[in-house]
Design a protein around this motif. Structure first.
Motif, PDB file in Angstrom:
ATOM      1  N   ALA A 322       0.847  -1.194   0.000  1.00 18.87           N
ATOM      2  CA  ALA A 322       0.000   0.000   0.000  1.00 18.87           C
ATOM      3  C   ALA A 322       0.882   1.243   0.000  1.00 18.87           C
ATOM      4  CB  ALA A 322      -0.918  -0.002   1.209  1.00 18.87           C
ATOM      5  N   ASP A 323       0.372   2.336  -0.559  1.00 18.70           N
ATOM      6  CA  ASP A 323       1.193   3.511  -0.815  1.00 18.70           C
ATOM      7  C   ASP A 323       0.793   4.748  -0.021  1.00 18.70           C
ATOM      8  OD1 ASP A 323       2.561   2.264  -3.270  1.00 18.70           O
ATOM      9  OD2 ASP A 323       0.439   2.124  -3.803  1.00 18.70           O
ATOM     10  N   PHE A 324      -0.434   4.798   0.485  1.00 16.50           N
ATOM     11  CA  PHE A 324      -0.993   6.020   1.046  1.00 16.50           C
ATOM     12  C   PHE A 324      -1.928   5.594   2.160  1.00 16.50           C
ATOM     13  CE2 PHE A 324      -3.548  10.062  -0.361  1.00 16.50           C
ATOM     14  CZ  PHE A 324      -2.860  10.841   0.552  1.00 16.50           C
ATOM     15  N   LEU A 325      -1.690   6.068   3.381  1.00 20.94           N
ATOM     16  CA  LEU A 325      -2.460   5.642   4.541  1.00 20.94           C
ATOM     17  C   LEU A 325      -3.197   6.828   5.143  1.00 20.94           C
ATOM     18  CD1 LEU A 325       0.242   3.421   6.316  1.00 20.94           C
ATOM     19  CD2 LEU A 325      -1.501   2.690   4.667  1.00 20.94           C
ATOM     20  N   CYS A 326      -4.497   6.709   5.280  1.00 19.41           N
ATOM     21  CA  CYS A 326      -5.280   7.756   5.932  1.00 19.41           C
ATOM     22  C   CYS A 326      -5.265   7.518   7.429  1.00 19.41           C
ATOM     23  CB  CYS A 326      -6.717   7.755   5.421  1.00 19.41           C
ATOM     24  SG  CYS A 326      -7.666   9.180   6.010  1.00 19.41           S
ATOM     25  N   TYR A 327      -4.972   8.570   8.177  1.00 20.35           N
ATOM     26  CA  TYR A 327      -4.938   8.401   9.622  1.00 20.35           C
ATOM     27  C   TYR A 327      -6.322   8.069  10.159  1.00 20.35           C
ATOM     28  CZ  TYR A 327      -6.954  12.945  11.242  1.00 20.35           C
ATOM     29  OH  TYR A 327      -7.771  13.996  11.563  1.00 20.35           O
ATOM     30  N   VAL A 328      -6.339   7.485  11.336  1.00 18.40           N
ATOM     31  CA  VAL A 328      -7.557   7.270  12.118  1.00 18.40           C
ATOM     32  C   VAL A 328      -7.262   7.823  13.500  1.00 18.40           C
ATOM     33  CG1 VAL A 328      -9.085   5.544  13.134  1.00 18.40           C
ATOM     34  CG2 VAL A 328      -8.246   5.235  10.797  1.00 18.40           C
ATOM     35  N   THR A 329      -8.178   8.580  14.062  1.00 17.47           N
ATOM     36  CA  THR A 329      -7.930   9.189  15.368  1.00 17.47           C
ATOM     37  C   THR A 329      -8.547   8.346  16.484  1.00 17.47           C
ATOM     38  OG1 THR A 329      -9.951  10.522  15.554  1.00 17.47           O
ATOM     39  CG2 THR A 329      -8.141  11.432  14.223  1.00 17.47           C
ATOM     40  N   PRO A 330      -8.158   8.612  17.740  1.00 15.37           N
ATOM     41  CA  PRO A 330      -8.791   7.899  18.858  1.00 15.37           C
ATOM     42  C   PRO A 330     -10.297   8.127  18.926  1.00 15.37           C
ATOM     43  CG  PRO A 330      -6.781   9.001  19.578  1.00 15.37           C
ATOM     44  CD  PRO A 330      -7.051   9.476  18.184  1.00 15.37           C
ATOM     45  N   ALA A 331     -10.778   9.200  18.299  1.00 19.67           N
ATOM     46  CA  ALA A 331     -12.199   9.517  18.351  1.00 19.67           C
ATOM     47  C   ALA A 331     -13.027   8.752  17.329  1.00 19.67           C
ATOM     48  CB  ALA A 331     -12.400  11.024  18.134  1.00 19.67           C
ATOM     49  N   GLU A 332     -12.384   7.994  16.450  1.00 19.97           N
ATOM     50  CA  GLU A 332     -13.121   7.225  15.441  1.00 19.97           C
ATOM     51  C   GLU A 332     -14.179   6.359  16.115  1.00 19.97           C
ATOM     52  OE1 GLU A 332     -13.534   5.931  11.292  1.00 19.97           O
ATOM     53  OE2 GLU A 332     -12.500   7.585  12.273  1.00 19.97           O
ATOM     54  N   HIS A 333     -15.390   6.341  15.556  1.00 18.66           N
ATOM     55  CA  HIS A 333     -16.533   5.576  16.065  1.00 18.66           C
ATOM     56  C   HIS A 333     -17.141   6.161  17.336  1.00 18.66           C
ATOM     57  CE1 HIS A 333     -14.298   2.353  13.772  1.00 18.66           C
ATOM     58  NE2 HIS A 333     -15.456   2.409  13.152  1.00 18.66           N
ATOM     59  N   LEU A 334     -16.553   7.236  17.874  1.00 20.98           N
ATOM     60  CA  LEU A 334     -17.070   7.810  19.114  1.00 20.98           C
ATOM     61  C   LEU A 334     -17.582   9.235  18.948  1.00 20.98           C
ATOM     62  CD1 LEU A 334     -14.325   6.591  21.631  1.00 20.98           C
ATOM     63  CD2 LEU A 334     -16.586   5.584  21.225  1.00 20.98           C
ATOM     64  N   GLY A 335     -16.925   9.999  18.103  1.00 18.30           N
ATOM     65  CA  GLY A 335     -17.313  11.393  17.936  1.00 18.30           C
ATOM     66  C   GLY A 335     -16.334  12.116  17.040  1.00 18.30           C
ATOM     67  N   LEU A 336     -16.439  13.432  17.005  1.00 17.58           N
ATOM     68  CA  LEU A 336     -15.570  14.232  16.163  1.00 17.58           C
ATOM     69  C   LEU A 336     -14.238  14.480  16.875  1.00 17.58           C
ATOM     70  CD1 LEU A 336     -18.247  16.794  14.956  1.00 17.58           C
ATOM     71  CD2 LEU A 336     -17.271  14.901  13.644  1.00 17.58           C
ATOM     72  N   PRO A 337     -13.125  14.435  16.157  1.00 17.16           N
ATOM     73  CA  PRO A 337     -11.813  14.566  16.802  1.00 17.16           C
ATOM     74  C   PRO A 337     -11.511  16.002  17.224  1.00 17.16           C
ATOM     75  CG  PRO A 337     -11.560  14.395  14.428  1.00 17.16           C
ATOM     76  CD  PRO A 337     -13.013  14.166  14.713  1.00 17.16           C
ATOM     77  N   LEU A 338     -10.765  16.120  18.310  1.00 13.23           N
ATOM     78  CA  LEU A 338     -10.218  17.389  18.754  1.00 13.23           C
ATOM     79  C   LEU A 338      -8.764  17.489  18.317  1.00 13.23           C
ATOM     80  CD1 LEU A 338     -11.768  17.410  22.350  1.00 13.23           C
ATOM     81  CD2 LEU A 338     -12.653  18.513  20.282  1.00 13.23           C
ATOM     82  N   GLU A 339      -8.112  18.577  18.662  1.00  9.37           N
ATOM     83  CA  GLU A 339      -6.755  18.802  18.187  1.00  9.37           C
ATOM     84  C   GLU A 339      -5.794  17.688  18.612  1.00  9.37           C
ATOM     85  OE1 GLU A 339      -8.794  21.075  19.473  1.00  9.37           O
ATOM     86  OE2 GLU A 339      -8.207  23.135  18.929  1.00  9.37           O
TER      87      GLU A 339
END
Length: 426
Positions: A322-339
């Motif tokens: 794979a060539d390009f990875l989209c990040y996933v934040t700790p907030a995934e599946h729970l809510g909108l991410p903060l900084e």
């Protein structure tokens, strides 16, 4: 002329030269990769900023961050802070996924501020505006979709996720598979609902040549959206996903023939033993086009820690090609991410990308690890900070050690104790 057409004509563009310099590779290698569709260089003709980002075979794996307003939280100032945080943390690109507030203003701010390529998903804006103008998403007209694509391209967007690899054959396959999560892609859900309500084929598939015309006009890199990606590990590599991937392969062939830069989005939730198969299938069916993965999440049971589950899958996928990875934040599946979620997501996926680069034998990655190891052996604090993925965190931890003693070993550091007998340290 697009980067692809220039490369096929034997021309070396300034963008190719910048990518080659950043990757420490011969520019001819970059030119050949672009000509054959194995490498893309996301840069809209109208956009002046260019970071030297290339994506594809033989290059370092890149990491994408997500920002954007929504109907639940339309706070442009927060998104601006998240942009700054993600770029400082080392992301290689952004995607603006705004669906609330002034969508045009947010996109244009991102384009004017970001120093890296910026992507978008035009169907989001077309769908939200259909609610406002026509009363519902299913009342959206095909022309609304193409107007959004043209507008994003004219604003300077470098790459776009277009959910064209979704047609009635894929939907019928989905209806017969007994999936747990059905459709989890937002763009895929909008289009699936529109198609079934109106009993009409997906305009982005049906009029794909029109999509290509717009991308070619601005040299926008097309990212074939994964409308049918699995939303849980139980759905990984099911018939619907494979059907969608085959359609994506057909569209990639058409895009490459037209001289349009193209990459392919992929899942999603994928258990570890499916990762290599998933990547190899895409590369085989899509003529080696760069693979952009939304995760991969290796398990479904870690809400609050999905930046870790995604980095596990991302590292395996990167090692497999794979060539390009989209990040996933700790907030995934729970809510909108903060900084802080944004920073944690970028760093976690950069770790995955770097680990995969090591597995792929990337010389620059190996040199970085070697420099860190040497700095640790001689207790060179500045070197450890300089070669860290998160210099601020490393500096804080080292400053707290006092007289540069290892917090685990104390004054009898194992590396130092042995090294002095080898004459390595003074």
């Amino acid at each position: 002329m697009t980067q692809v057409l220039a490369a096929r004509a034997g021309k070396i563009t300034p963008e190719m030269e910048l990518v080659a310099a950043k990757e420490n590779l011969d520019v001819k290698f970059i030119q050949e990769g672009v000509a054959t569709g194995k490498i893309v260089i996301p840069k809209n003709k109208l956009r002046k900023k260019f970071s030297g980002c290339g994506i594809g075979a033989g290059l370092r794996i890149k990491v994408n961050a997500l920002i954007g307003t929504s109907s639940d939280r339309s706070d442009p100032e927060m998104e601006a802070r998240k942009l700054a945080v993600a770029e400082k943390a080392g992301c290689d690109s952004f995607m603006d996924l705004s669906t609330g507030g002034d969508i045009d203003a947010m996109r244009r701010y991102t384009l004017s501020t970001a120093n890296v390529p910026v992507g978008s998903v035009p169907i989001y804006q077309a769908a939200i505006e259909a609610i406002e103008k026509r009363g519902s998403i299913v009342a959206m007209e095909p022309e609304d979709m193409f107007e959004a694509i043209e507008k994003h391209a004219a604003d300077g967007i470098d790459f776009m996720a277009i959910h064209a690899a979704l047609n009635f054959d894929v939907i019928r396959r989905l209806q017969s598979t007994g999936r747990v999560t059905d459709v989890v892609s937002r763009g895929g859900a909008f289009l699936t609902g529109w198609m079934l309500h109106n009993n009409r084929e997906n305009p982005l598939y049906e009029q794909f040549d029109r999509v290509l015309e717009i991308c070619k006009k601005y040299d926008v890199t097309l990212s074939v959206g994964d409308a049918i990606r699995p939303g849980c590990t139980a759905d990984s590599l099911d018939a619907a996903q494979l059907q969608g991937l085959m359609v994506a392969g057909e569209l990639v062939a058409r895009a490459q023939a037209a001289g349009v830069q193209v990459m392919v989005e992929g899942p999603g939730h994928v258990p570890m033993h499916h990762v290599e198969t998933t990547v190899l299938l895409q590369k085989r069916l899509c003529n080696g086009a760069p693979y952009y993965l939304l995760g991969l999440l290796a398990t479904d049971i870690a809400p609050g820690y999905d930046h870790i589950t995604a980095s596990i899958g991302g590292a395996l996928a990167g090692a497999a090609g794979a060539d390009f990875l989209c990040y996933v934040t700790p907030a995934e599946h729970l809510g909108l991410p903060l900084e802080q979620d944004v920073k944690d997501g970028v760093i976690a996926m950069r770790i995955a990308a770097h680990a995969a680069d090591l597995a792929r034998g990337n010389k620059m990655a190996w040199e970085e690890d070697l420099q860190m190891a040497r700095a640790r052996v001689v207790l060179e604090t500045e070197g450890q900070i300089r070669h860290s993925l998160d210099p601020e965190k490393t500096k804080l931890a080292l400053d707290n050690l006092g007289d540069h003693e290892c917090a685990v070993c104390g004054p009898e550091c194992a590396a130092q104790f042995a090294a002095k007998y080898f004459g390595i340290t003074g």
